[in-house]
Design a protein around this motif. Sequence first.
Motif, PDB file in Angstrom:
ATOM      1  N   ASN A  92     -92.142  22.562  29.120  1.00 59.03           N
ATOM      2  CA  ASN A  92     -90.976  21.992  29.169  1.00 59.03           C
ATOM      3  C   ASN A  92     -89.878  22.537  28.460  1.00 59.03           C
ATOM      4  O   ASN A  92     -88.266  22.021  28.622  1.00 59.03           O
ATOM      5  CB  ASN A  92     -91.334  20.184  27.676  1.00 59.03           C
ATOM      6  N   LEU A  93     -90.046  24.155  28.256  1.00 54.59           N
ATOM      7  CA  LEU A  93     -88.922  24.446  28.628  1.00 54.59           C
ATOM      8  C   LEU A  93     -88.259  25.709  29.338  1.00 54.59           C
ATOM      9  O   LEU A  93     -87.405  26.402  29.815  1.00 54.59           O
ATOM     10  CB  LEU A  93     -88.167  25.695  27.215  1.00 54.59           C
ATOM     11  N   GLN A  94     -89.401  25.369  30.485  1.00 56.62           N
ATOM     12  CA  GLN A  94     -88.661  26.472  31.533  1.00 56.62           C
ATOM     13  C   GLN A  94     -87.257  26.320  32.326  1.00 56.62           C
ATOM     14  O   GLN A  94     -86.275  26.829  32.985  1.00 56.62           O
ATOM     15  CB  GLN A  94     -90.033  25.731  32.633  1.00 56.62           C
ATOM     16  N   ASN A  95     -87.273  24.895  32.711  1.00 60.90           N
ATOM     17  CA  ASN A  95     -85.585  24.403  33.053  1.00 60.90           C
ATOM     18  C   ASN A  95     -84.877  24.758  32.484  1.00 60.90           C
ATOM     19  O   ASN A  95     -83.646  25.822  33.099  1.00 60.90           O
ATOM     20  CB  ASN A  95     -86.072  23.062  32.765  1.00 60.90           C
ATOM     21  N   ALA A  96     -84.906  25.190  31.063  1.00 57.81           N
ATOM     22  CA  ALA A  96     -83.503  25.455  30.390  1.00 57.81           C
ATOM     23  C   ALA A  96     -83.662  26.985  30.546  1.00 57.81           C
ATOM     24  O   ALA A  96     -82.563  27.769  30.212  1.00 57.81           O
ATOM     25  CB  ALA A  96     -83.785  24.718  28.433  1.00 57.81           C
ATOM     26  N   TYR A  97     -85.068  28.275  30.088  1.00 51.80           N
ATOM     27  CA  TYR A  97     -84.317  28.830  29.975  1.00 51.80           C
ATOM     28  C   TYR A  97     -84.230  29.160  31.823  1.00 51.80           C
ATOM     29  O   TYR A  97     -83.464  30.473  31.375  1.00 51.80           O
ATOM     30  CB  TYR A  97     -85.991  29.350  30.120  1.00 51.80           C
ATOM     31  N   PHE A  98     -84.284  29.357  32.736  1.00 54.78           N
ATOM     32  CA  PHE A  98     -84.563  29.459  33.870  1.00 54.78           C
ATOM     33  C   PHE A  98     -82.814  29.225  33.801  1.00 54.78           C
ATOM     34  O   PHE A  98     -81.631  30.492  34.674  1.00 54.78           O
ATOM     35  CB  PHE A  98     -84.568  28.301  34.818  1.00 54.78           C
ATOM     36  N   GLU A  99     -81.893  28.124  33.327  1.00 56.76           N
ATOM     37  CA  GLU A  99     -80.494  28.182  33.581  1.00 56.76           C
ATOM     38  C   GLU A  99     -79.486  29.026  32.362  1.00 56.76           C
ATOM     39  O   GLU A  99     -79.227  29.735  33.058  1.00 56.76           O
ATOM     40  CB  GLU A  99     -80.419  26.328  32.972  1.00 56.76           C
ATOM     41  N   LEU A 100     -80.592  28.739  31.616  1.00 56.57           N
ATOM     42  CA  LEU A 100     -79.500  29.134  29.784  1.00 56.57           C
ATOM     43  C   LEU A 100     -79.887  31.358  30.175  1.00 56.57           C
ATOM     44  O   LEU A 100     -78.647  31.741  29.454  1.00 56.57           O
ATOM     45  CB  LEU A 100     -79.973  28.841  28.423  1.00 56.57           C
ATOM     46  N   ILE A 101     -81.115  31.371  30.401  1.00 53.93           N
ATOM     47  CA  ILE A 101     -81.202  33.002  30.200  1.00 53.93           C
ATOM     48  C   ILE A 101     -81.622  33.873  31.679  1.00 53.93           C
ATOM     49  O   ILE A 101     -80.762  35.145  32.115  1.00 53.93           O
ATOM     50  CB  ILE A 101     -82.718  33.079  29.389  1.00 53.93           C
ATOM     51  N   TYR A 102     -82.513  33.070  32.946  1.00 52.86           N
ATOM     52  CA  TYR A 102     -83.246  34.208  33.554  1.00 52.86           C
ATOM     53  C   TYR A 102     -82.051  34.087  34.973  1.00 52.86           C
ATOM     54  O   TYR A 102     -82.211  35.294  35.366  1.00 52.86           O
ATOM     55  CB  TYR A 102     -84.793  33.109  34.080  1.00 52.86           C
ATOM     56  N   TYR A 103     -81.400  32.787  35.006  1.00 53.47           N
ATOM     57  CA  TYR A 103     -80.854  32.698  36.372  1.00 53.47           C
ATOM     58  C   TYR A 103     -79.592  34.156  35.478  1.00 53.47           C
ATOM     59  O   TYR A 103     -78.731  35.069  36.791  1.00 53.47           O
ATOM     60  CB  TYR A 103     -80.450  31.412  37.063  1.00 53.47           C
ATOM     61  N   PRO A 104     -78.826  33.939  34.599  1.00 59.39           N
ATOM     62  CA  PRO A 104     -77.583  34.556  34.722  1.00 59.39           C
ATOM     63  C   PRO A 104     -77.739  36.404  34.974  1.00 59.39           C
ATOM     64  O   PRO A 104     -77.259  37.246  35.044  1.00 59.39           O
ATOM     65  CB  PRO A 104     -77.148  34.279  32.860  1.00 59.39           C
ATOM     66  N   VAL A 105     -79.619  36.626  33.893  1.00 64.64           N
ATOM     67  CA  VAL A 105     -79.895  38.109  34.060  1.00 64.64           C
ATOM     68  C   VAL A 105     -80.292  38.594  34.869  1.00 64.64           C
ATOM     69  O   VAL A 105     -79.842  39.562  34.820  1.00 64.64           O
ATOM     70  CB  VAL A 105     -80.990  38.124  32.624  1.00 64.64           C
ATOM     71  N   THR A 106     -80.588  37.561  35.286  1.00 66.68           N
ATOM     72  CA  THR A 106     -81.710  37.812  36.839  1.00 66.68           C
ATOM     73  C   THR A 106     -80.014  38.321  37.548  1.00 66.68           C
ATOM     74  O   THR A 106     -80.485  39.328  38.969  1.00 66.68           O
ATOM     75  CB  THR A 106     -82.652  36.882  37.254  1.00 66.68           C
ATOM     76  N   GLY A 107     -79.492  37.119  37.537  1.00 59.36           N
ATOM     77  CA  GLY A 107     -78.893  37.301  38.971  1.00 59.36           C
ATOM     78  C   GLY A 107     -77.128  38.601  38.489  1.00 59.36           C
ATOM     79  O   GLY A 107     -77.068  39.280  39.536  1.00 59.36           O
ATOM     80  N   ALA A 108     -76.900  38.860  37.058  1.00 63.65           N
ATOM     81  CA  ALA A 108     -76.275  40.069  37.354  1.00 63.65           C
ATOM     82  C   ALA A 108     -77.080  41.330  37.048  1.00 63.65           C
ATOM     83  O   ALA A 108     -75.747  42.208  38.208  1.00 63.65           O
ATOM     84  CB  ALA A 108     -75.546  39.827  35.639  1.00 63.65           C
ATOM     85  N   TYR A 109     -77.858  41.713  37.249  1.00 65.10           N
ATOM     86  CA  TYR A 109     -79.145  42.219  37.437  1.00 65.10           C
ATOM     87  C   TYR A 109     -78.881  43.031  39.219  1.00 65.10           C
ATOM     88  O   TYR A 109     -78.622  43.344  39.610  1.00 65.10           O
ATOM     89  CB  TYR A 109     -80.128  42.512  37.000  1.00 65.10           C
TER      90      TYR A 109
END
Length: 839
Positions: A579-596
């Motif tokens: 239930n938190l996968q979408n939020a995690y992708f938007e808030l953490i995974y995408y910006p961290v992975t994108g910056a990397y």
Amino acid sequence: MFKKSSILRVKIIGITLFVGVRIAAAQGNAGQIAVSYTKMPGAFPLSSPGIGVKLITDKADAEVLHIAAKCFSEDLQRVTGKPVDASAETIGASQYVIIAGTLGKSKLTDELAEKNPTIKAISGKWETFHIAIINNPYKGVKQALVVAGSDRRGTAFGLFELSRMIGVQPFYWWADIKPAHHGSLYLTAGKPIQQSPSVQYRGIFLNDEDFGLQPWAANNMDKDVKDIGPKTYARIFELLLRLKANYIWPAMHSCTKAFWYYKQNPIVAEKYAIVLGASHCEPMLRNNVFEWTENYENEYKTGPGHWRYDENKNQIFTYWNDRVKESKGNDAVYTVGMRGIHDGSMPGPPSIEAKTKLLEEVIADQRSMLKNVLPTTDHTAPQIFCPYKEVLDIYQAGLNLPDDITIAWADDNHGYIRQLSSPDEQKRSGKSGIYYHLSYWGSPEDYLWLSSVSPALISHEMSKAYQFGANKLWVFNVGDIKPAELETQFAMDLAWNVNQWPPQKAQQYLKKWASETFGQQFAGAISRIKAEYYRLAASAKPEHLHKIKFTTTEADQRLKDYEAIALQAAAIKKRIPANLQNAYFELIYYPVTGAYLMNKKFLCARKSIALANTGNTQALYYGQIAKDAYKQIQNITVTYNKMIAGGKWNGMMDWQPRKQDAFIMPEVATKAMLKTAVAKPAASTMPKANVQLDITKSYIIKNTDSTKITIVPGLGINGNGLTVLPYAIKQYAVSDIQQAPYVEYKIKLDAGKHNIWIKCLPTFRIYKGLNLRYAISVNNSDPQIINIGTDADTPVWAENVLRGYAQGMSTHQIIKDTESTIRIYMPDAGLVINQIEVN
């Protein structure tokens, strides 16, 4: 404990009020009201099996209260699966009731306040709420949870405070944050909660919306008008209320029609009690890009003349005056002054003296229309003057600004405030405020893609501003809202309570936010990832990598550090509940992975070229890594838009806004390059090795009676900043600079000349007449005074903000090999030391 008074019975709406009420907190509970998931003595049952609760409001109260009440009922359903009845206006036979009302608008709230001094005490205050549990307030009623507001927004903020307490985050809809489910929910008996804001007007600027918010809203929200319209604004205004914000500068680029073009927009703003404003280049709530350039003829049946007040005064005056008339039904803060039609300088006479006189005439005329059009009150309509970019030069040239206008000081677009109020300016009745960027389009480079302004930097700059009197208005440029959710929430929390998150505690916010958003089990790891994400961005935002040159060692370490947090983010993603996968992708995974991936793209591409020039076949390997990273950025963006939350955010995320150079695929090695290369060892780009001192370890400090040298975690290129707090310190003259607070380090140095570089946060002097200096002495030598302050929009400033530091250098003669003492004096307010290097 409250003394039990004699009981006076008064008949109200068919029930009996017992005036001798008691606050539950007075019954031996020392803590403040808090949420519990199990029943405790004296706890109020927000949701409990077999117990019904009503939420009672007065139909005479403001519409925003009824909106907030409905939202709170829905929030309870999100958490417990069971809403509360939010339609009740009378108590009836209920044993447990929530009474939400505004003093002076709610009969029940007023009656309780008359016999409850702590509730009555908020009367007349600005946006203040009081939450209390009252036992036996009426015959047959065991408990009442009272949410009283001093005004309509105060009451709404009180209800949304309860929503946040039960686990519904402000960005629950905007970031798909699903609250944890709890079958039962109680509020423990405790001390009442009473809060009021540190800053009067707190809000956001929707800006540069071309690549996210506008296309997303047009295709998903306001499909009828294909634009950012009332449906989108309703969602935005709800978000503002949940953030305890009250103010907005609406979207205003040419891709978006003016806020006032859609007649429902200001109506929705009034329903949600949002104060309307307009940006630094939109005087009197007018959006010139659309209303003057494109729509003037539709509105006035004639073409617009020259946008120049000294040549076309009557037409421009009427254009402004008509908007003032239209805005009479809305709370508004009016931007006064004049710039170009969009974000450019005011057309007019060539000399700054003549421009100053013309701007004074403009402001005088604008104030006259406010006085003549708006209803007569005890106070003039709130007005702001924003000395942004070139307007600061006009202001500093001696602009005669009326005392009751709020000066909205601006940052340099990169997070460093250019100027704050001097002691004389702090005496102005209009006080001052801040316009601050979390997103930016412009010189020297944009940062529109990812949000990477750290809470530590936000707190450092805004707390400094607050100490110099900027408490009237804070507005943050948040771009498209996404992906600046965390940074926006921190900024609004700081504006609400500036003392809760001072600079030295700001980084701790990351763990609190992560816990509230993803749960305690993930909070530590997520907060560490975010802290490292901000640290790495401080020395080069992902959008600025094409302008920053790193040494081979620096580049390799940077990639290692980014890879570490990217792998950690990916590992946590596998464990985050569904239930938190979408939020995690938007808030953490995408910006961290994108910056990397952005760092991988640029740094591996450069490495491939360097290796190719020496004939090293590893060049092709690194070139392929760079190309893969480039493709992966696009792939994760497709996931964001098309797959996350069932495609809810389709159109919101653009991986290459404005198609700037940062987003292109850089050159990489080819087989042809290898054939023509001359095999030789790779040339090192490393300069002679410097010794870098850890500014947080093995140091001696000397404070003064009124100041303290403080380490600020998370501030600057090394993840820590050394500064003097409070900011409003005594300014030390050259003659007494050795009386200033100082920090001292020991280091072994060989005999000979040594250069010492001090890298500092690229801030500005606080106001005209001050400096931004440090003084350095080695082994008790006479201090050398170095001023690192620069002017905005200069080449040095551009280099500083992109690399994340301003730099001073001094040369010192060491007579013999010895352990030397480096002493650095800090004589000026706002100086932050990040790094010390000795060659």
